[in-house]
Design a protein around this motif. Structure first.
Motif, PDB file in Angstrom:
ATOM      1  N   TRP A  63      43.098  38.883  45.331  1.00 27.14           N
ATOM      2  CA  TRP A  63      43.239  39.403  44.110  1.00 27.14           C
ATOM      3  C   TRP A  63      42.428  37.667  43.855  1.00 27.14           C
ATOM      4  CZ3 TRP A  63      45.144  36.290  39.957  1.00 27.14           C
ATOM      5  CH2 TRP A  63      46.729  35.921  40.550  1.00 27.14           C
ATOM      6  N   VAL A  64      43.202  36.748  44.095  1.00 22.51           N
ATOM      7  CA  VAL A  64      42.810  35.176  43.923  1.00 22.51           C
ATOM      8  C   VAL A  64      40.798  34.746  44.237  1.00 22.51           C
ATOM      9  CG1 VAL A  64      42.777  32.926  44.064  1.00 22.51           C
ATOM     10  CG2 VAL A  64      44.771  34.575  43.482  1.00 22.51           C
ATOM     11  N   GLN A  65      40.499  35.284  44.692  1.00 19.90           N
ATOM     12  CA  GLN A  65      39.511  35.400  46.032  1.00 19.90           C
ATOM     13  C   GLN A  65      39.167  36.414  45.378  1.00 19.90           C
ATOM     14  OE1 GLN A  65      37.765  33.527  48.851  1.00 19.90           O
ATOM     15  NE2 GLN A  65      39.740  32.802  50.053  1.00 19.90           N
ATOM     16  N   ALA A  66      38.870  37.701  45.304  1.00 19.32           N
ATOM     17  CA  ALA A  66      38.492  38.561  44.657  1.00 19.32           C
ATOM     18  C   ALA A  66      37.759  38.070  43.469  1.00 19.32           C
ATOM     19  CB  ALA A  66      39.717  39.942  44.537  1.00 19.32           C
ATOM     20  N   ALA A  67      38.667  37.459  42.419  1.00 21.39           N
ATOM     21  CA  ALA A  67      38.397  37.152  40.855  1.00 21.39           C
ATOM     22  C   ALA A  67      37.306  36.654  41.172  1.00 21.39           C
ATOM     23  CB  ALA A  67      39.384  36.725  39.710  1.00 21.39           C
ATOM     24  N   LEU A  68      36.792  35.878  42.025  1.00 21.62           N
ATOM     25  CA  LEU A  68      36.131  34.591  42.259  1.00 21.62           C
ATOM     26  C   LEU A  68      35.144  35.267  42.581  1.00 21.62           C
ATOM     27  CD1 LEU A  68      34.402  32.421  42.290  1.00 21.62           C
ATOM     28  CD2 LEU A  68      35.176  32.201  44.514  1.00 21.62           C
ATOM     29  N   PHE A  69      35.132  36.195  43.441  1.00 19.44           N
ATOM     30  CA  PHE A  69      33.813  36.925  43.992  1.00 19.44           C
ATOM     31  C   PHE A  69      33.213  38.271  43.263  1.00 19.44           C
ATOM     32  CE2 PHE A  69      34.576  35.043  47.974  1.00 19.44           C
ATOM     33  CZ  PHE A  69      33.418  34.806  48.624  1.00 19.44           C
ATOM     34  N   ILE A  70      34.001  38.883  41.989  1.00 16.60           N
ATOM     35  CA  ILE A  70      33.408  39.888  41.014  1.00 16.60           C
ATOM     36  C   ILE A  70      32.241  38.755  40.242  1.00 16.60           C
ATOM     37  CG2 ILE A  70      34.250  40.893  39.035  1.00 16.60           C
ATOM     38  CD1 ILE A  70      36.972  41.778  40.814  1.00 16.60           C
ATOM     39  N   GLY A  71      33.147  37.926  39.700  1.00 18.92           N
ATOM     40  CA  GLY A  71      32.168  36.782  38.723  1.00 18.92           C
ATOM     41  C   GLY A  71      30.901  36.329  39.756  1.00 18.92           C
TER      42      GLY A  71
END
Length: 379
Positions: A63-71
């Protein structure tokens, strides 16, 4: 040039420069959005770990990287620079389009949002295939455990996850539901959206405080009070839910009855958030403990700025009522950006309000910043 000490940095971050609330041109906004994104991309490539505790680098499927990739998906939709699209596609390929290990765990579904974006932007059906397979497996044996918060044990099934095999904490409302709604939109099969609607409203009925119009992070906080007797609403936790609502609403068709209900809920939250925003433009780590000496915090502020700007652009929030609040939030976020593009004042990984400093950063905070900036650019 003399270096600012910690107190000076904090004063700079929490000052209220009224001129910054004025409308910025979209290219000016996008320039700083790309600068922050580029710093984070370079830092990732170098292996510069935002966690200072000696732990491993954040999981590329987590989730930590996923939130960046969503942005990054929102930035890629608006930038002429193809590097952001390329990065999203390459990350998906490197991950073999697989979700993280715990299929029932919302945090481990979050990266699927970037895969589904990729499936519409050059990667093709293969990018969505693993998401669909995992969601089909969940639908074949859905969890029905109670939503009272419990820790989870080792293992990947819902028996090990306890209530976290459902959406029993506010973060989950950003991580999982938008992917379920998007999968229905792409496949034309309503079963994914119907499941998400059922689980979303169950979580909302359980976690939403109707008197404050805010989400508790989880059931442990229902009776918790701070030293002044105030309820504890964690800024980033509420921010996950507020931003998640925006992303859900965008993925439901006009005329959908649940979409209309979500818009009303979003508007209720927006009214409360406007009322408790601090004069410096930030929202406090504990939302109701919002005195003038509370610290700056950029991840929650990023999600609120995004949601308010998005709501105005979509016509769900009145511009005259909410635009100043959105622009105050953006001005505050700009003051958290270091000269090299690093985003500061990001509260570290947690599940409750905590200390935060100018040098604290994290990938999910950058994701929130990218969401906020791309939405502000469209105001």
């Amino acid at each position: 040039m003399p270096q600012e000490n910690g107190a000076q940095k904090r004063a700079t971050a929490t000052a209220e420069p009224v001129r910054e609330y004025q409308r910025l041109r979209s290219p000016e906004v996008m320039k700083v959005v790309e600068r922050v994104a580029d710093y984070q991309i370079t830092a990732m490539a170098a292996g510069l770990n935002p966690i200072k505790t000696g732990e491993g680098y954040p999981n590329p499927k987590g989730w930590v990287q996923a939130a960046l990739f969503i942005g990054l998906t929102e930035l890629a939709d608006r930038s002429a620079n193809l590097r952001y699209k390329q990065l999203i596609l390459q990350r998906g390929e490197a991950n073999q389009w697989k979700l993280a290990a715990r299929k029932y765990f919302a945090d481990d579904q979050a990266i699927g949002q970037s895969y589904l974006w990729a499936s519409r932007n050059g990667a093709g059906e293969v990018a969505a295939s693993e998401v669909k397979a995992e969601f089909d497996a969940i639908l074949s044996k859905p969890s029905t455990v109670a939503l009272e918060f419990t820790g989870h044990r080792e293992g990947t099934g819902f028996e090990a996850l306890g209530c976290q095999s459902r959406w029993c904490w506010s973060d989950a409302l950003f991580m999982a539901p938008p992917a379920w709604f998007e999968l229905s939109r792409q496949t034309g099969d309503p079963k994914y959206a119907e499941f998400a609607k059922k689980e979303f409203w169950a979580a909302t009925e359980y976690l939403f405080d109707n008197s404050e119009n805010l989400y508790f992070r989880d059931s442990r906080f229902f009776e918790r009070r701070d030293a002044a007797g105030r309820k504890v609403f964690w800024s980033r936790g509420v921010g996950w839910a507020f931003a998640g609502l925006a992303r859900m609403i965008d993925r439901l068709p006009e005329g959908d009855a649940d979409r209309a209900r979500m818009i009303v809920l979003f508007q209720r939250m927006a009214g409360k958030l406007k009322a408790i925003q601090k004069s410096d433009g930030y929202w406090a780590p504990s939302l109701l403990a919002n005195g003038p000496n509370t610290p700056a915090e950029s991840s929650g502020t990023g999600f609120y700025t995004y949601g308010l700007a998005w709501g105005i652009s979509r016509g769900f929030l009145d511009r005259g009522t909410y635009e100043a609040s959105a622009r105050k939030g953006w001005a505050a976020l700009l003051r958290a950006v270091h000269p090299d593009g690093k985003l500061g004042y990001v509260q570290p990984v947690s599940d409750r309000p905590d200390e935060v400093s100018y040098d604290d950063t994290q990938l999910y905070g950058v994701g929130a910043f990218l969401l906020a900036g791309t939405a502000i650019a469209e105001l």
